[in-house]
Write a protein that holds these residues in place. Structure first.
Motif, PDB file in Angstrom:
ATOM      1  N   TYR A 164      26.373 -29.951  29.349  1.00 20.35           N
ATOM      2  CA  TYR A 164      26.190 -30.420  28.083  1.00 20.35           C
ATOM      3  C   TYR A 164      25.160 -29.196  27.454  1.00 20.35           C
ATOM      4  CZ  TYR A 164      27.439 -34.488  30.232  1.00 20.35           C
ATOM      5  OH  TYR A 164      28.021 -35.464  30.826  1.00 20.35           O
ATOM      6  N   THR A 170      22.829 -28.904  23.736  1.00 19.57           N
ATOM      7  CA  THR A 170      22.350 -29.390  22.547  1.00 19.57           C
ATOM      8  C   THR A 170      21.146 -28.432  21.890  1.00 19.57           C
ATOM      9  OG1 THR A 170      20.601 -30.594  23.446  1.00 19.57           O
ATOM     10  CG2 THR A 170      22.602 -31.829  23.209  1.00 19.57           C
ATOM     11  N   ALA A 185      31.369 -37.461  26.345  1.00 16.29           N
ATOM     12  CA  ALA A 185      31.931 -36.954  27.392  1.00 16.29           C
ATOM     13  C   ALA A 185      32.256 -37.792  28.504  1.00 16.29           C
ATOM     14  CB  ALA A 185      30.999 -35.766  28.137  1.00 16.29           C
ATOM     15  N   VAL A 194      26.236 -36.873  22.963  1.00 16.67           N
ATOM     16  CA  VAL A 194      27.005 -36.078  23.703  1.00 16.67           C
ATOM     17  C   VAL A 194      27.681 -36.641  25.094  1.00 16.67           C
ATOM     18  CG1 VAL A 194      25.761 -34.264  24.507  1.00 16.67           C
ATOM     19  CG2 VAL A 194      28.055 -33.758  23.570  1.00 16.67           C
ATOM     20  N   ARG A 195      26.651 -37.082  25.762  1.00 22.85           N
ATOM     21  CA  ARG A 195      27.257 -37.626  27.008  1.00 22.85           C
ATOM     22  C   ARG A 195      28.045 -38.674  26.978  1.00 22.85           C
ATOM     23  NH1 ARG A 195      22.681 -34.800  28.005  1.00 22.85           N
ATOM     24  NH2 ARG A 195      22.180 -33.964  30.123  1.00 22.85           N
ATOM     25  N   GLY A 211      29.714 -31.087  24.965  1.00 24.34           N
ATOM     26  CA  GLY A 211      29.822 -31.558  26.089  1.00 24.34           C
ATOM     27  C   GLY A 211      31.167 -31.147  26.579  1.00 24.34           C
TER      28      GLY A 211
END
Length: 162
Positions: A37, A39, A24, A20-21, A46
């Protein structure tokens, strides 16, 4: 401009945080002021922020008081002050002055019918960790686009690609 990304229905093969980083980071140009974020092992969200309202607060992803809902939101709700007042009268507590939190508490109060009350331009992803439900919506005119794809058992969410 802002933007959000994410996925749900994960089968356990991805490193959620790193994935997800990276997603993003790919849209960093949409929101240079902040990143956030979420999770939980089944989903990841994100957010990249361009701060306009509540410059010091309103960081996303937003959570409600009991962490039963998580929201990423891009847009502007023109009638958020009116809705905020109604939600406070109904007993909701706000931790920011941003319009996104009105969407979050509005969903708690009215469910998907909150969309009928929102005046503005927006796209959103609202996640319910207890059951893994991901609710996606955008304004009726599509001013804020929302793109998603189902890939196998995974739902991928992203903003406009440019």
């Amino acid at each position: 401009m802002c933007g959000f990304v994410g996925f749900a229905g994960e089968d356990g093969t991805l490193d959620h945080g790193a994935t997800v980083r990276a997603m993003a980071d790919a849209i960093a140009h949409r929101g240079p002021d902040d990143a956030g974020y979420f999770t939980d092992g089944r989903a990841a969200l994100g957010f990249r922020r361009l701060a306009i309202i509540d410059l010091e607060g309103a960081r996303q992803p937003l959570r409600n008081e009991d962490d039963s809902l998580v929201l990423v939101f891009n847009g502007e709700i023109y009638n958020y002050r009116e809705l905020r007042s109604a939600l406070i009268r109904a007993g909701h507590r706000f931790s920011t002055d941003g319009d996104g939190e009105v969407v979050l508490h509005g969903f708690e109060q009215w469910g998907p019918a909150v969309l009928d009350r929102l005046r503005g331009m927006f796209a959103l992803a609202l996640y319910r960790p207890a059951d893994g439900e991901l609710f996606l919506a955008r304004d009726a005119f599509g001013i804020k686009p929302l793109y998603y794809a189902e890939i196998g058992r995974r739902m991928i969410v992203c903003p406009m690609l440019v």
